[in-house]
Design a protein around this motif. Sequence first.
Motif, mmCIF file in Angstrom:
data_model
loop_
_atom_site.group_PDB
_atom_site.id
_atom_site.type_symbol
_atom_site.label_atom_id
_atom_site.label_comp_id
_atom_site.label_asym_id
_atom_site.label_seq_id
_atom_site.Cartn_x
_atom_site.Cartn_y
_atom_site.Cartn_z
ATOM 1 N N PRO A 66 65.292 -29.963 -119.094
ATOM 2 C CA PRO A 66 64.901 -30.235 -120.483
ATOM 3 C C PRO A 66 65.796 -31.305 -121.089
ATOM 4 C CG PRO A 66 65.085 -27.865 -120.071
ATOM 5 C CD PRO A 66 65.681 -28.562 -118.886
ATOM 6 N N PHE A 75 63.114 -22.425 -124.870
ATOM 7 C CA PHE A 75 62.318 -23.169 -123.899
ATOM 8 C C PHE A 75 61.378 -22.227 -123.149
ATOM 9 C CE2 PHE A 75 61.645 -25.345 -119.767
ATOM 10 C CZ PHE A 75 61.046 -26.489 -120.240
ATOM 11 N N ASP A 105 58.745 -31.295 -123.894
ATOM 12 C CA ASP A 105 60.185 -31.393 -124.156
ATOM 13 C C ASP A 105 60.629 -32.847 -124.219
ATOM 14 O OD1 ASP A 105 63.152 -30.188 -123.859
ATOM 15 O OD2 ASP A 105 62.921 -31.829 -122.429
#
Length: 253
Positions: A66, A75, A105
Amino acid sequence: MAEQNQSTDKKMSRRRFIRNSSYVAGGLVGGGLIGGLIGSNLGNKNQDDAGTQGQQHENGAYQQAPLYFTNPEIFAVLVAATERIYPTDDTGPGANDLGAPFFIDHSLAGSWGNNTREYMQGPFYPGSNFQGYQSPLKRHEVFDTGLAALQRISNEKHDANFADLEGEQQDEILTSFQKDEVELKGVTSKTFFNILRQATIEGVYADPAYGGNTNMEGWKMKGFPGHQMSYYDKIESDEFMKIEPNSLHSYTK
C-alpha cells in the motif's frame, strides 16, 4: 453492490453485470481514476491478505505494498468491501484477486485522491443528482471517513471487524451506505459508496500498468483485447478472431 448467487432470480447476476458493464467500462477507464494516474510510476499490484507479499505475474514480478493506507486494519476493510462489490464466483476472479484494493490505494496516494485537478474551494451546498462531486473533503479523506465508519458500525452491530464478518453481514452494512442511511461528516454515505463502487470497477478493468486487473483477467472475462499496436492484419478478416489481450507493460520492456 454485488448480489449473491443464491438470489439471482431477483437480482442482477454476476455474468449479466460483466456483460452490461462493457458499455461503461470505456468511459470509466478514460475519464475516471486513470486520468489521475497518468505519469505515475506504478507497478502491477495484487492483494494477498492486506499484507505486502509479492507475487509472480505473467508480465513480471511486481512489489505489492500500500502507498496510502498505513493502518492494516483499515486496508483490510477496503479489501473486504471491494470483494463484496465485485466478488469471486464461477464467472471469474473478484476484486481482491484482480488487485483492485491496491489500484484504489495508489489512486488515493496520487492526484485523484487529492483532487489535484479539481476546484475545491467553497461555498459547498448539497448537490443535485445532476451535479458532480460536491464534498469539501478530498477523495482520500472521503475514504478515510467511509472506511472508518464501516469498521465502527461493524464493531457496534457485531462486535467484530468488518473484514471478519460473514458476507451477508458485510452486504447489510454496505447496503445501508448505499441507501444513504449512515451519517458521515463532510460527505454522504451514498457518495462514499458510489465512489468506492466506481473505483472498484475501474480497478478490475484498468490496464495492469495502473495496479489493477491482475494478469489482464478482467479483460479476459470480457474478451477485451487491451492495447493492440495495430489491427491491420485482422481488420479485413471475415471470420471472428479471438485476440489475446495486451497490456501497456509490453511496450515498456
